[in-house]
Write an enzyme that holds these catalytic residues in place. Sequence first.
Site, PDB file in Angstrom:
ATOM      1  N   GLY A  96       0.842  -1.196   0.000  1.00  0.00           N
ATOM      2  CA  GLY A  96       0.000   0.000   0.000  1.00  0.00           C
ATOM      3  C   GLY A  96       0.873   1.241   0.000  1.00  0.00           C
ATOM      4  N   CYS A 123       5.290  -6.012   1.732  1.00  0.00           N
ATOM      5  CA  CYS A 123       5.552  -4.572   1.712  1.00  0.00           C
ATOM      6  C   CYS A 123       4.821  -3.872   2.861  1.00  0.00           C
ATOM      7  CB  CYS A 123       5.203  -3.982   0.347  1.00  0.00           C
ATOM      8  SG  CYS A 123       5.878  -2.327   0.073  1.00  0.00           S
ATOM      9  N   TYR A 124       3.788  -3.070   2.576  1.00  0.00           N
ATOM     10  CA  TYR A 124       3.034  -2.425   3.658  1.00  0.00           C
ATOM     11  C   TYR A 124       2.493  -3.474   4.620  1.00  0.00           C
ATOM     12  CZ  TYR A 124      -0.426   0.461   6.082  1.00  0.00           C
ATOM     13  OH  TYR A 124      -1.163   1.115   7.048  1.00  0.00           O
ATOM     14  N   HIS A 130       8.105  -7.185  -3.265  1.00  0.00           N
ATOM     15  CA  HIS A 130       6.868  -7.619  -3.924  1.00  0.00           C
ATOM     16  C   HIS A 130       7.117  -8.934  -4.661  1.00  0.00           C
ATOM     17  CE1 HIS A 130       4.281  -4.087  -3.290  1.00  0.00           C
ATOM     18  NE2 HIS A 130       5.408  -3.396  -3.317  1.00  0.00           N
ATOM     19  N   GLU A 182       4.986 -10.843  -5.903  1.00  0.00           N
ATOM     20  CA  GLU A 182       3.969 -11.097  -6.921  1.00  0.00           C
ATOM     21  C   GLU A 182       4.365 -10.579  -8.296  1.00  0.00           C
ATOM     22  OE1 GLU A 182       2.700  -7.157  -4.952  1.00  0.00           O
ATOM     23  OE2 GLU A 182       3.822  -8.960  -4.470  1.00  0.00           O
ATOM     24  N   ASP A 217     -14.877 -13.798 -23.196  1.00  0.00           N
ATOM     25  CA  ASP A 217     -15.635 -13.868 -21.943  1.00  0.00           C
ATOM     26  C   ASP A 217     -17.082 -14.292 -22.184  1.00  0.00           C
ATOM     27  OD1 ASP A 217     -13.281 -12.891 -20.873  1.00  0.00           O
ATOM     28  OD2 ASP A 217     -13.980 -10.820 -20.844  1.00  0.00           O
ATOM     29  N   LYS A 270      -8.782 -13.402 -16.476  1.00  0.00           N
ATOM     30  CA  LYS A 270      -8.830 -13.639 -17.916  1.00  0.00           C
ATOM     31  C   LYS A 270      -8.113 -14.930 -18.327  1.00  0.00           C
ATOM     32  CE  LYS A 270      -9.875 -11.066 -21.010  1.00  0.00           C
ATOM     33  NZ  LYS A 270     -11.102 -10.905 -21.835  1.00  0.00           N
TER      34      LYS A 270
END
Length: 516
Positions: free
Chosen positions: A57, A84-85, A170, A172, A228, A371
């Site tokens: 954040g 992180c945060y 991070h 990710e 989709d 997706k």
Amino acid sequence: MLADHDLVVVIDFGAQYAQLIARRVREAGVYSEIMPHSASAERILERKPAAIILSGGPQSVYAENSPHIHPAIFDAGVPVMGICYGFQEMAAAMGGVVAKTGLSEFGRTPVEVDEAGALLEGCTGATVWMSHGDSVTSAPEGFTPLAHTAGAAVAAYENTTKRMAGVQWHPEVLHSDIGQQVIENFLVKIAGCSQDWQASSIVDEAVAAVKKKVGSKKVLCALSGGVDSMVAAAIVQKAIGDQLTCVYVDHGLQRKGESDQVEKDFVEITGAKLVVKDVSDRFLAKLAGVIDPEAKRKAIGNEFIRVFEDTAREIADADGIDFLVQGTLYPDVVESGGGEGAANIKSHHNVGGLPEDMQFQLIEPLRTLFKDEVRAAGMQLGLPEKLVYRHPFPGPGLGIRIIGEVTRERLDILREADFIAREELTKAGLDRSIWQFPVVLLADVRSVGVQGDGRTYGHPIVLRPVTSEDAMTADWGRLPYEVLEKMSTRITNEVREVNRVVVDITSKPPATIEWE
């Protein structure tokens, strides 16, 4: 059903990467959902999470009005990981020290592993992605510091007894070399999660849910031609067969061959009932003289709604139609503030601007998927790869890829140029490496050229190859020069109205993917 899988709740502290954390967890074979930091401890824990991950954040944990999670989360016995945060939030809540050291780190940063522990098992010194101004200067009591960087004395820690751990970087993002390994270590070695989630499992679960909800009633689906809506329709058709009618509105703004492909391939594979409405004249009439991009979008969207409503009335019998299929994805749910595990089928919602007073119950079989997971489901359903892996295409179609008034002549020019560019991309085997490939006609711009030994005054075409994971951020695609050369040569040779081809090399931000 989803209840049969372990759930990881990602708590969003306003991070730009919260969705990416959820995706990485799913890639590790564990189902995940996102909840806001403002959710109460009761709401979070009633979801019965197998683990909780606290996101990054933009704020400081010690600043006034900074976001916090209820301390009860740390006493609930649920494994928790901080990023992180979230790493600093956990440290502060558990008695550690977080301070502004003056040693900020942003971007690629070398990290030194001091003690692997369970969290960093299999991870050696690597480059990770940092974005912090504050640092944990002292880990909480009982937590073992695992790594450090030049700007973070404690860059990772763990307490396996409490099943808590965290990293300052991070994991990710792809720029963190050991990112996925760290996430999987937490999920498996610390939290003990079962890695039994896969996107394809949603198909059988969704089919069963649709059967139960619909019974013998009739269902309508607005088929756009995008992946989709096609996957959502295929799931519903598998569940209820000819109780489903799909409506494809051909507004004349599609790419070359698109309507024929959807009509032939989708029906051939699924056996679904498809009603095709060719109403291009209606749309062109509404777009006549319209130049402002927002005015174009509204004109196209409003006319689509009217055509869809007319068609629904035409095909409805005395019993009427009770349900409407929508290809809502999980990012749509999260971005609209609903990322809290809402049901797969719900009774009211807007559909692409459809009026709220429409008398339909909604079926949204994809609302828990990203997706890439939708594409996996599409492949399991047997849809053709060329449909499943089509590049995303905007609802207003080529109407917002013509800079200037939309006319039939301009659409024909752009359709041909777009077809050539996509054909050469496919020949080069680059379809999967490019997320989206807008081709734009600068209709109100002319440039001087020389073609056939004569002076021409033609239109420029803009190629906009884009790479992305979720379209929230994007970078321009580095196509080989020889591929760009073939595209340019063919377009200027075969589309007589075009005498110049340029490439857009702007990232998002600051630019958007589409020009309008």
